[in-house]
Design an enzyme around this catalytic site. Sequence first.
Site, PDB file in Angstrom:
ATOM      1  N   SER A  79       4.687   1.122   8.546  1.00 42.48           N
ATOM      2  CA  SER A  79       4.172   0.150   7.611  1.00 42.48           C
ATOM      3  C   SER A  79       5.328  -0.206   6.629  1.00 42.48           C
ATOM      4  CB  SER A  79       2.976   0.694   6.728  1.00 42.48           C
ATOM      5  OG  SER A  79       1.950   0.982   7.524  1.00 42.48           O
ATOM      6  N   ASP A  92      -0.393  -7.295   0.583  1.00 46.75           N
ATOM      7  CA  ASP A  92      -0.081  -6.012   1.270  1.00 46.75           C
ATOM      8  C   ASP A  92       1.498  -6.155   1.336  1.00 46.75           C
ATOM      9  OD1 ASP A  92       0.011  -3.554   1.564  1.00 46.75           O
ATOM     10  OD2 ASP A  92      -0.382  -3.612   3.794  1.00 46.75           O
ATOM     11  N   HIS A 145       0.871  -1.247  -0.109  1.00 48.62           N
ATOM     12  CA  HIS A 145       0.071   0.125  -0.117  1.00 48.62           C
ATOM     13  C   HIS A 145       0.929   1.097  -0.009  1.00 48.62           C
ATOM     14  CE1 HIS A 145       0.592  -0.135   4.364  1.00 48.62           C
ATOM     15  NE2 HIS A 145       0.422   1.006   4.281  1.00 48.62           N
TER      16      HIS A 145
END
Length: 201
Positions: free
Chosen positions: A160, A85, A56
């Site tokens: 992330s 992801d 992402h």
Amino acid sequence: MAFPGWTVAGLPAAVDAALGAVLEQVIPGVVRVWNGRGGFGAGFLVRPGLVVTSAHLLARGPHRVTLWTGEHLSAVPVIVEPELDLAVLRLPQPVGPALPLRDPATLRVGSLMLALGHPWGEPYSVTLGVFSGWVTVRTGGPRRTLRLLRTDAALAPGNSGGPLLDAWGRVVGVSAMVVGGDQSLAVPADAVDGLIREGNG
């Protein structure tokens, strides 16, 4: 190589020193991942010149990474798997060190976890927690479901794609999201290994 101040408050001195030594070894294998929107997250070297991060983060290019030395390098996505992801970026040169992966199936509830990334723009910040168990989520894709690691190691924007590590500095997962305010989820390292094998990365 030294990283002054890398200690974890409140732990016995021997544990504190051991975790600090682990971080000294791991930090050079962690990068900051930038995209064309000016956003950033984290990633880590799984092989020399090959970076694993969150898919992402790659919504728009061009892409580049910043090494722990401050050097900026262009990065080309070679594998992007939105359902997991996960993404793999290739750098123009074989920089290292690569971080070892650990089979997350060998984890026990209560095992120490270290989440490393760049939360809120703070470079190479680490949070400490424990492995809380597994959670299954629906993907909406061909895999239908995905098992994710659950930990109470705090995550924030900028984490992330960063590595979730065990106490020996081995990657057990890729930090993905926060749920319930105080729990974090990570894509397990065996999914990373499988993705690289499938893509011949």
